[in-house]
Design an enzyme around this catalytic site. Structure first.
Site, PDB file in Angstrom:
ATOM      1  N   GLU A 262     -41.941 -24.939  30.144  1.00  9.59           N
ATOM      2  CA  GLU A 262     -41.140 -26.174  30.256  1.00  9.59           C
ATOM      3  C   GLU A 262     -39.661 -25.888  29.973  1.00  9.59           C
ATOM      4  OE1 GLU A 262     -42.723 -28.796  27.280  1.00  9.59           O
ATOM      5  OE2 GLU A 262     -44.667 -28.974  28.247  1.00  9.59           O
ATOM      6  N   PRO A 263     -39.013 -25.053  30.755  1.00 13.13           N
ATOM      7  CA  PRO A 263     -37.618 -24.728  30.463  1.00 13.13           C
ATOM      8  C   PRO A 263     -36.674 -25.885  30.772  1.00 13.13           C
ATOM      9  CG  PRO A 263     -38.246 -23.789  32.567  1.00 13.13           C
ATOM     10  CD  PRO A 263     -39.495 -24.419  31.994  1.00 13.13           C
ATOM     11  N   ARG A 265     -32.832 -25.968  29.115  1.00 12.52           N
ATOM     12  CA  ARG A 265     -31.495 -25.374  29.018  1.00 12.52           C
ATOM     13  C   ARG A 265     -31.271 -24.233  30.025  1.00 12.52           C
ATOM     14  NH1 ARG A 265     -28.783 -25.571  24.216  1.00 12.52           N
ATOM     15  NH2 ARG A 265     -30.820 -25.889  23.244  1.00 12.52           N
ATOM     16  N   ARG A 301     -22.286 -31.191  21.454  1.00  7.80           N
ATOM     17  CA  ARG A 301     -22.982 -30.001  20.944  1.00  7.80           C
ATOM     18  C   ARG A 301     -22.241 -29.275  19.820  1.00  7.80           C
ATOM     19  NH1 ARG A 301     -24.887 -26.013  22.922  1.00  7.80           N
ATOM     20  NH2 ARG A 301     -26.861 -26.237  21.826  1.00  7.80           N
ATOM     21  N   TYR A 305     -24.269 -29.197  16.407  1.00  9.87           N
ATOM     22  CA  TYR A 305     -24.860 -27.888  16.084  1.00  9.87           C
ATOM     23  C   TYR A 305     -23.827 -26.794  15.858  1.00  9.87           C
ATOM     24  CZ  TYR A 305     -28.171 -30.544  18.955  1.00  9.87           C
ATOM     25  OH  TYR A 305     -28.932 -31.544  19.500  1.00  9.87           O
ATOM     26  N   CYS A 331     -11.829 -41.495  16.482  1.00 13.57           N
ATOM     27  CA  CYS A 331     -11.230 -41.723  15.173  1.00 13.57           C
ATOM     28  C   CYS A 331     -11.923 -40.946  14.050  1.00 13.57           C
ATOM     29  CB  CYS A 331     -11.299 -43.209  14.880  1.00 13.57           C
ATOM     30  SG  CYS A 331     -12.951 -43.866  15.157  1.00 13.57           S
ATOM     31  N   GLU A 332     -12.317 -39.711  14.310  1.00  9.05           N
ATOM     32  CA  GLU A 332     -12.939 -38.896  13.260  1.00  9.05           C
ATOM     33  C   GLU A 332     -12.435 -37.474  13.370  1.00  9.05           C
ATOM     34  OE1 GLU A 332     -17.135 -39.101  12.908  1.00  9.05           O
ATOM     35  OE2 GLU A 332     -17.227 -41.110  13.778  1.00  9.05           O
ATOM     36  N   TYR A 360     -28.047 -30.772  27.991  1.00  7.09           N
ATOM     37  CA  TYR A 360     -27.731 -31.508  26.759  1.00  7.09           C
ATOM     38  C   TYR A 360     -26.243 -31.840  26.678  1.00  7.09           C
ATOM     39  CZ  TYR A 360     -32.344 -29.623  25.983  1.00  7.09           C
ATOM     40  OH  TYR A 360     -33.670 -29.284  26.144  1.00  7.09           O
TER      41      TYR A 360
HETATM   42  N1  LLP Z   1     -40.477 -28.913  25.921  1.00  7.07           N
HETATM   43  C1  LLP Z   1     -40.403 -29.686  24.826  1.00  7.07           C
HETATM   44  C2  LLP Z   1     -41.628 -30.317  24.305  1.00  7.07           C
HETATM   45  C3  LLP Z   1     -39.157 -29.893  24.206  1.00  7.07           C
HETATM   46  O1  LLP Z   1     -39.090 -30.668  23.132  1.00  7.07           O
HETATM   47  C4  LLP Z   1     -38.000 -29.287  24.735  1.00  7.07           C
HETATM   48  C5  LLP Z   1     -36.692 -29.470  24.091  1.00  7.07           C
HETATM   49  C6  LLP Z   1     -38.128 -28.476  25.886  1.00  7.07           C
HETATM   50  C7  LLP Z   1     -39.389 -28.317  26.448  1.00  7.07           C
HETATM   51  C8  LLP Z   1     -36.959 -27.791  26.531  1.00  7.07           C
HETATM   52  O2  LLP Z   1     -36.366 -26.833  25.731  1.00  7.07           O
HETATM   53  P1  LLP Z   1     -35.155 -25.926  26.255  1.00  7.07           P
HETATM   54  O3  LLP Z   1     -35.719 -24.987  27.309  1.00  7.07           O
HETATM   55  O4  LLP Z   1     -34.133 -26.820  26.841  1.00  7.07           O
HETATM   56  O5  LLP Z   1     -34.664 -25.232  25.076  1.00  7.07           O
HETATM   57  N2  LLP Z   1     -30.100 -31.298  22.113  1.00  7.07           N
HETATM   58  C9  LLP Z   1     -30.359 -29.901  21.798  1.00  7.07           C
HETATM   59  C10 LLP Z   1     -31.638 -29.401  22.445  1.00  7.07           C
HETATM   60  C11 LLP Z   1     -32.867 -30.186  22.045  1.00  7.07           C
HETATM   61  C12 LLP Z   1     -34.128 -29.700  22.734  1.00  7.07           C
HETATM   62  C13 LLP Z   1     -35.294 -30.561  22.417  1.00  7.07           C
HETATM   63  N3  LLP Z   1     -36.513 -30.207  23.060  1.00  7.07           N
HETATM   64  C14 LLP Z   1     -29.161 -29.053  22.211  1.00  7.07           C
HETATM   65  O6  LLP Z   1     -28.149 -29.580  22.659  1.00  7.07           O
HETATM   66  O7  LLP Z   1     -29.190 -27.828  22.033  1.00  7.07           O
END
Ligand code: LLP
Length: 403
Positions: A262-263, A265, A301, A305, A331-332, A360
């Site tokens: 499930e990619p 990013r 981001r 983070y 304003c921060e 994201y």
């Molecule tokens: N599958 C599930 C169940 C997930 O919760 C996520 C991400 C993914 C797949 C996809 O993961 P990825 O391949 O994108 O790493 N807002 C954060 C990222 C939060 C990801 C949450 N879940 C950021 O900006 O880095």
């Protein structure tokens, strides 16, 4: 993926205004096809919609034959609107309301992953033998994946999924329910993971569970290994899904188990560029700062983070020591896009581009300070079109009765 030319980004800014997200169709295709080539079958790849839900982006990804993982009713609605057939939609193993689970059961989805008792209860209650549904259980393998602490989700203390010792009970309940076909164990270890080793440890846990469930007479057929493959935000070195997939395939050889991923990013991050205009320049204590019209409401981001994305002048020229901070207008003082950049020649009115923001980025934008969310633009073969107009002031109070 090279960056769109300065001339093109200038033209986009002139048409769509700033800040604006720009997506490269070519880069979306390239990254998706890398995953598909590595997997040998688009049916093993489910794009995590949470990374980017723009309909034009989803439409592109759909065209490559992959599926989509959705976490909410909203993501599911967007996926369907973008034309994904239900058979290619996976309701993912993130915390869901009982209603969302119930709507997923018997509705023809590819898979519904459950991750807590209230979700299993809802699935059991909604099960319909006339409309059988594949279901899976998310396991919390107790692994630290080395991602940012906020983004590690497979730790023993995480809120997601079942601890290994809880799986047999929940699985047995599903297996005993006519209309539910449990055959997938799922993990998602975290996001922005830099090494492949955490997946090895997860496979240890999953293979052990698969053996136990087979001994119960309720075998597992597939592992869903989630997303999480990181992107190097400092360089163009693309993450290599084939290394991950080969490693998993080798481990599963001879077990009869298949796998899916499930990619999020790693599919869309590189394709996104945030174009922002510099409002003014500030020096404090010898440290220059550029205050621009994109803030943490548009791109969160760094604020969330501490993520450092490359920030460049449109001509790509860098100048002087890397001491320039790039700040947002709200304003921060925590409204920061990035720090310590080499951007000394940049002047008020110039444009900057923040790189690798396709994942994201827009999806985490907010209306804080009543700031309309940015426009989104799709770029293809040197031409561009607005795929989400900038929000208007009227959009800001949509749903609020006039006083
Ligand atoms: N599958 C599930 C169940 C997930 O919760 C996520 C991400 C993914 C797949 C996809 O993961 P990825 O391949 O994108 O790493 N807002 C954060 C990222 C939060 C990801 C949450 N879940 C950021 O900006 O880095």
């Amino acid at each position: 993926m090279s960056r769109p030319s300065g001339t093109l980004l200038e033209a986009i800014a002139a048409t769509a205004g700033t800040p604006t997200y720009v997506y490269s169709a070519e880069s979306l295709e390239t990254a998706t096809r890398r995953w598909v080539a590595a997997a040998g079958d688009p049916g093993r790849i489910y794009f995590a919609a949470k990374a980017n839900t723009n309909l034009a982006v989803l439409d592109r990804l759909r065209g490559t034959g992959i599926g989509i993982e959705v976490a909410t009713a909203g993501e599911r609605a967007r996926a369907e609107r973008a034309g994904f057939p239900r058979t290619r939609i996976l309701l993912g193993g993130v915390p869901k309301s009982a209603d969302v689970v119930a709507e997923g059961i018997g509705s023809g989805l590819a898979l519904v992953v459950l991750q807590a008792d209230h979700e299993v209860d809802a699935a059991v209650a909604a099960a319909d033998p006339a409309l059988p549904t594949r279901v899976g259980l998310r396991v919390r393998p107790g692994i630290r994946a080395g991602a940012h602490p906020s983004l590690e989700t497979g730790r023993a203390d995480a809120k997601f999924g079942y601890a290994p010792e809880e799986v047999v009970d929940a699985w047995s309940r599903l297996a005993a329910t006519p209309g539910l076909d449990p055959d997938v164990l799922a993990v998602h270890l975290g996001s922005g993971i830099g090494s492949l080793e955490p997946w090895d440890r997860a496979l240890d846990v999953l293979l052990d569970l698969a053996e136990r469930l087979a001994a119960h007479g309720t075998p597992v057929r597939e592992f869903d290994l989630g997303g999480g493959l990181g992107v190097d935000y400092e360089s163009d070195d693309d993450p290599d899904p084939s290394a991950l997939i080969q490693r998993v395939d080798r481990r599963l050889e001879g077990t009869g188990l298949s796998s899916r991923f499930e990619p999020g990013r790693s599919v869309v991050a590189r394709a996104g560029f945030l174009v922002t205009r510099v409002l003014y320049r500030r020096e404090h204590g010898g440290k220059p700062a550029l205050v621009c019209d994109a803030g943490f409401t548009d791109f969160a981001r760094f604020a969330l983070y501490g993520a450092q994305h490359r920030i460049e002048a449109l001509d790509g020229a860098t100048s002087g020591p890397a001491t320039v901070d790039v700040l947002g207008p709200t304003c921060e003082s925590g409204d920061v896009i990035g720090t310590d950049r080499s951007l000394h020649e940049v002047r008020p009115g110039d444009l900057l581009v923040v790189r690798d923001v396709g994942a994201y980025g827009f999806v985490m934008a907010s209306n804080y300070n009543s700031r309309p969310r940015p426009a989104e633009v799709m770029l293809e073969n040197g031409r561009f079109r607005v795929v989400r107009r900038r929000e208007s002031l009227e959009d800001l109070w949509r749903g609020e009765p006039a006083p």
